[in-house]
Design an enzyme around this catalytic site. Structure first.
Site, PDB file in Angstrom:
ATOM      1  N   ASP A 291       0.830  -1.198   0.000  1.00  0.00           N
ATOM      2  CA  ASP A 291       0.000   0.000   0.000  1.00  0.00           C
ATOM      3  C   ASP A 291       0.875   1.263   0.000  1.00  0.00           C
ATOM      4  O   ASP A 291       1.956   1.272   0.591  1.00  0.00           O
ATOM      5  CB  ASP A 291      -0.896  -0.041   1.242  1.00  0.00           C
ATOM      6  CG  ASP A 291      -1.986   1.008   1.201  1.00  0.00           C
ATOM      7  OD1 ASP A 291      -2.617   1.177   0.142  1.00  0.00           O
ATOM      8  OD2 ASP A 291      -2.232   1.648   2.244  1.00  0.00           O
ATOM      9  N   GLU A 338       1.059  -0.376  -5.072  1.00  0.00           N
ATOM     10  CA  GLU A 338      -0.133   0.497  -5.089  1.00  0.00           C
ATOM     11  C   GLU A 338       0.381   1.904  -5.391  1.00  0.00           C
ATOM     12  O   GLU A 338       0.848   2.616  -4.506  1.00  0.00           O
ATOM     13  CB  GLU A 338      -0.855   0.431  -3.734  1.00  0.00           C
ATOM     14  CG  GLU A 338      -2.203   1.154  -3.726  1.00  0.00           C
ATOM     15  CD  GLU A 338      -2.083   2.626  -3.429  1.00  0.00           C
ATOM     16  OE1 GLU A 338      -2.193   3.431  -4.400  1.00  0.00           O
ATOM     17  OE2 GLU A 338      -1.897   2.990  -2.261  1.00  0.00           O
ATOM     18  N   ASP A 394     -11.483   0.964  -1.590  1.00  0.00           N
ATOM     19  CA  ASP A 394     -11.673   2.374  -1.234  1.00  0.00           C
ATOM     20  C   ASP A 394     -12.605   3.100  -2.202  1.00  0.00           C
ATOM     21  O   ASP A 394     -12.838   4.302  -2.031  1.00  0.00           O
ATOM     22  CB  ASP A 394     -10.323   3.097  -1.226  1.00  0.00           C
ATOM     23  CG  ASP A 394      -9.503   2.780   0.019  1.00  0.00           C
ATOM     24  OD1 ASP A 394     -10.096   2.455   1.055  1.00  0.00           O
ATOM     25  OD2 ASP A 394      -8.259   2.856  -0.058  1.00  0.00           O
TER      26      ASP A 394
END
Length: 518
Positions: A291, A338, A394
């Site tokens: 992430d 990411e 998200d």
């Protein structure tokens, strides 16, 4: 080889006991993925959750989430009487997780199971505790101390415990012996079930794609046990916090609140803490998404007392040297970066230098707020070395996006996708990434089920109502699997064995119905 997968949090599976688990519901989902011609199951972080229920704010980078332990498996093993949990209230809405009920009831069952585990399998438990002692000892004591302190953050503990005075820790270890054993036993139960689930996935030719948050929670065993790895002052308080700056989506940016890494000290010891952290992830997963990848090139530091992220500033991160160190210590690993959001040329170069695939999110391709970067998310611009999504956890599920997005963006999307007036918009979005050149295409389970905004997993920068969605029983039908397998055949994403078995009528062959035993 072109592959396809589904993003489905384990907590979102359907089970009778309030939350998805690693039991029968996970086995059934694996069988659905196999029948649907999928190669990858992407999950959210599987660590314990705390305040806010976010899997991205966990009290440990290494521990497993106790809520995901399957109670029926414990009963089958003779560790608990099923009547104990069958009579408990797990909520009356099968489409939502009630984390309050989880917290009040789950540990009552696990305490009974651990007590019986200690009685009937002491050698197995002892072997696990010895093998995992390098992280488990700190975590178990941390959790026992938190329980003793009525859940208070470690920053509020007595100074001798905050600073890990050796004599104070020894006294706590003795005083809280029963609690320490409980938290160790819970982790044994978790990892035994996780390893069995991963073996089932491999039997079906399915890889598990995990997710590693870049930052760790302030109230975590990670920071308590390793304060020197973080930017803390002499009182062990953060000197700045993590987040991201204002953009077209948020006028004040995002204040995540996590302490920042002391990259200079980490570099001095060869990033040993990170090597342990990432190495451990590959004991759990086959592929790992890291992430906030750009935070390794430069990270956004927000003053510790700032009300939002608008007054933060960028600081230099470790850059490509970090990933070279990881490759040297861990070897070649299947990592996904990411890399969403605004990327500077230096971040793009770092990604290219690592060779890792980045991410492309189709919903971003049509958002007029991202005029500068939106084109890179349109499928005709995808490189093969990327992972394509309609949306991530998200983002709004596609049905919700079509309902809530700017009408001009929706019109652009329909025109770009060449959707007929009565054509299913969500399947049009999924087909676009399946048809793209991306080596891996991943769709949210909510999109497969045609669900809208009520099934959204997370809305960033909001508290409450996140991480709760669950699929209803029977949602993943054989008919849906057949439809997906056909799409995989059309776009050459079927696993090789399934493609070979695909018969002349365009139907999945016998390999698509393989089952595994729990």
């Amino acid at each position: 080889m072109r592959k396809s997968g589904v993003l489905m949090p384990i907590s979102s599976l359907s089970s009778p006991w309030g939350i998805g688990t690693m039991g029968a519901c996970a086995t059934e989902f694996l069988q659905f993925l196999h029948a649907a011609g999928q190669s990858v199951w992407q999950v959210l972080p599987i660590g314990p959750t705390s305040y806010g229920d976010s899997p991205y704010q966990s009290p440990s980078s290494f521990a497993g989430n106790p809520y995901l332990i399957d109670l029926d498996i414990l009963a089958d093993q003779g560790l608990v009487d099923p009547e104990l949990y069958q009579q408990m209230d797990w909520g009356d809405d099968p489409s939502q997780v009630d984390y309050g009920l989880m917290y009040r009831h789950r540990f009552k069952v696990l305490e009974v199971a651990v007590a019986e585990l200690e009685r009937v399998r002491p050698a197995d438990l002892a072997a696990f505790c010895q093998e995992q002692a390098w992280w488990l000892d700190d975590y178990a004591l941390f959790m026992a101390l938190k329980r003793e302190a009525d859940g208070a953050a470690w920053s509020q503990w007595p100074d001798e415990l905050r600073r890990r005075d050796a004599r104070a820790l020894a006294r706590a270890q003795e005083r809280l012996q029963a609690g320490v054993k409980l938290w160790r036993g819970i982790q044994f139960l978790f990892f035994e079930q996780w390893r069995a689930l991963r073996a089932q996935a491999h039997d079906l030719g399915i890889e598990i794609l995990g997710d590693l948050p870049i930052y760790v929670a302030e109230d975590s065993a990670d920071i308590w046990a390793n304060p020197q790895q973080f930017q803390l002052d002499e009182n062990l308080q953060p000197v700045a916090r993590a987040g991201c700056p204002p953009d077209g989506f948020s006028a004040t940016g995002q204040l995540w609140g996590n302490p920042l890494f002391a990259w200079d000290r980490m570099e001095a010891d060869g990033y040993a803490w990170w090597a342990r952290r990432i190495g451990f992830q590959f004991e759990l997963y086959d592929i790992l998404r890291i992430d906030h990848f750009r935070g390794f090139e430069s990270y956004f530091a927000i003053p510790v007392d700032a009300p939002d992220a608008s007054c933060g500033h960028w600081c230099q991160g470790p850059g490509i040297a970090f990933f070279e160190a990881m490759r040297k210590q861990l070897g070649e690993r299947a990592i996904i970066a990411e890399d969403l959001g605004f990327l500077t040329p230096s971040v793009a170069k770092m990604l290219a230098d690592t060779g890792y695939p980045g991410m492309k999110v189709l919903e971003f391709a049509f958002d007029r707020r991202d005029q500068a970067g939106g084109r890179v998310y349109q499928p005709h611009n995808y490189p093969a070395n990327c992972v394509a999504y309609v949306g991530t956890h998200d983002n709004d599920p596609a049905a919700g996006w079509f309902e809530n997005a700017d009408p001009r963006d929706v019109a652009f999307a329909r025109d770009y996708l060449k959707l007929a007036q009565d054509e299913d918009q969500v399947w049009g979005m999924m087909r676009a990434i399946w048809a793209s050149t991306a080596n891996l295409a991943v769709v949210q389970a909510q999109d497969l089920l045609g669900l809208g905004s009520k099934a959204r997993m997370n809305t960033p920068s909001t508290l409450g109502g996140n991480w709760c969605w669950r699929a209803l029983p029977g949602a993943f039908t054989p008919q849906l699997a057949t439809r997906m397998a056909h799409e995989m055949h059309l776009y050459e994403r079927l696993p090789r064995q399934a493609e070979e078995a695909y018969d002349e009528e365009g139907q999945p062959g016998s390999s698509s119905t393989k089952t595994v035993e729990r």
